[in-house]
Design a protein around this motif. Sequence first.
Motif, short mmCIF file in Angstrom:
data_model
loop_
_atom_site.label_atom_id
_atom_site.label_comp_id
_atom_site.label_asym_id
_atom_site.label_seq_id
_atom_site.Cartn_x
_atom_site.Cartn_y
_atom_site.Cartn_z
N GLU A 40 0.84 -1.21 0.00
CA GLU A 40 0.00 0.00 0.00
C GLU A 40 0.87 1.26 0.00
O GLU A 40 0.59 2.22 -0.72
CB GLU A 40 -0.92 0.00 1.22
N ALA A 94 2.47 2.13 -3.32
CA ALA A 94 1.53 2.58 -4.36
C ALA A 94 1.08 4.02 -4.15
O ALA A 94 0.37 4.58 -4.99
CB ALA A 94 0.31 1.66 -4.38
N ASP A 99 -2.56 11.31 -2.81
CA ASP A 99 -3.20 10.53 -1.74
C ASP A 99 -2.97 11.15 -0.36
O ASP A 99 -3.62 10.73 0.61
CB ASP A 99 -2.66 9.10 -1.73
N ASP A 132 -6.30 3.41 -1.31
CA ASP A 132 -7.27 2.78 -2.19
C ASP A 132 -6.63 1.90 -3.26
O ASP A 132 -7.27 1.52 -4.24
CB ASP A 132 -8.17 3.83 -2.87
N LYS A 133 -5.34 1.56 -3.07
CA LYS A 133 -4.64 0.73 -4.06
C LYS A 133 -3.40 0.13 -3.43
O LYS A 133 -2.96 0.54 -2.35
CB LYS A 133 -4.26 1.55 -5.29
N SER A 134 -2.84 -0.84 -4.11
CA SER A 134 -1.60 -1.47 -3.65
C SER A 134 -0.85 -2.01 -4.87
O SER A 134 -1.41 -2.09 -5.96
CB SER A 134 -1.89 -2.60 -2.66
N VAL A 170 -0.57 -2.08 -10.34
CA VAL A 170 -1.44 -1.43 -9.36
C VAL A 170 -2.76 -2.20 -9.28
O VAL A 170 -3.40 -2.46 -10.30
CB VAL A 170 -1.71 0.03 -9.74
N LYS A 171 -3.14 -2.56 -8.07
CA LYS A 171 -4.37 -3.32 -7.85
C LYS A 171 -5.22 -2.62 -6.80
O LYS A 171 -4.70 -1.95 -5.92
CB LYS A 171 -4.03 -4.73 -7.35
N ALA A 172 -6.54 -2.81 -6.90
CA ALA A 172 -7.44 -2.35 -5.85
C ALA A 172 -7.34 -3.31 -4.68
O ALA A 172 -7.03 -4.49 -4.85
CB ALA A 172 -8.88 -2.29 -6.37
#
Length: 375
Positions: free
Chosen positions: A198, A201, A206, A217-219, A230-232
């Motif tokens: 996290e 990212a 942010d 809100d992402k990692s 980048v993933k949720a």
Amino acid sequence: MGKEQKKTLDFASMFTLRKDGRYQGSYLDGNGQRKYVYDRDPERLYEKLNKAIQPKIITFKQVSEEWQLKHREEITTRTWRNYESYYLDAVNKYGDVPIEEMNAGIVDRELKVSKDKGMSRSVVNTIRSLYRMIFDYAIVKGYILYNPVLAVKLPKGLRRGRRKAPTEEQVRIIMSSYEAPFGLFPLLLLCTGLRKSEALALTWDDIDFVRREINVDKSLEYLSCWNPTVKAPKTEAGIRTVPIVDLLIGPLVSAKNRAESKLLFPTPNGYKHAGKFMTQSAFEGQWYTYCKAVGLVNDEGLPALTAHNLRHGMATLMFEANVDELTVKKIMGHSRIEVTREVYTDLRVGQERKSISALNENLNSLMLESMSKRR
């Protein structure tokens, strides 16, 4: 049916002989639809029909493979690695067992075997969760009506894996070394409890300096050491705002004033993907360089801490500050309050041991003092 009994059957009389010379038979499928079967040999047609109307046996392996294909789309590669070896072991052991014959006793036995092998409570709970998810999928697909894992509890006396937090001396080093190369990263983790993925990212967008909050809100997910994606977050709890404590404001403002990238922690110059999301190899290099520079290495010269140690350090600091469980759950992004309570339970056990140790020392001192006075 025995061979002698089959010889007495007049197979041809059982079916309709078509003009094309083939025999025709029919049966109703599971949806009540009539299906037709043909063959020039009436005995072979009889065998085909018998095979068609026999109930199809769904094995544990079939269900597990269906579940795995669906589940892999919903989780990160790293999360799947936590399940993969236990998944393969379960399929290897019970793959040929009909899903309807898998029961609570089988799962209970597996958990007890895992305990006997010395596995920790968290690992045994992971195995239990794996079976639960597979059976939940089987219920949705209509293969079974009840999840047998619901009747299975974790074995008593499981060894708890150690969640190692940084020592007081290590905390002091991290707090005083934020100006060292990459020093903001460990300070951020220690003061926020963010996961490594996290924090890496984060962009400066942010960071809300007015509200003193970090929007998470992402990692990052590493499909390879040089290709971060980048993933949720995998759960809604992962999307959260984390407060910025006073200690962190100054270092963040200073870092932003020097920033040449929209990312808080881009891949540094000298690496192939400089300026982009930090690669795994770049992170390992930065982490090692930082730990060596500030003296956070062990006797072998390797980093004495991991990023996750610092996340647990934040949980420890909140526990010692009497922060309530629900607030800890929100800040840490735990998906379930049970996870938070398990962390706090471990910390309470540690605190109790410290308190008992201190009590023993006091009593021993009093005893020695009393004996010296008597002399």
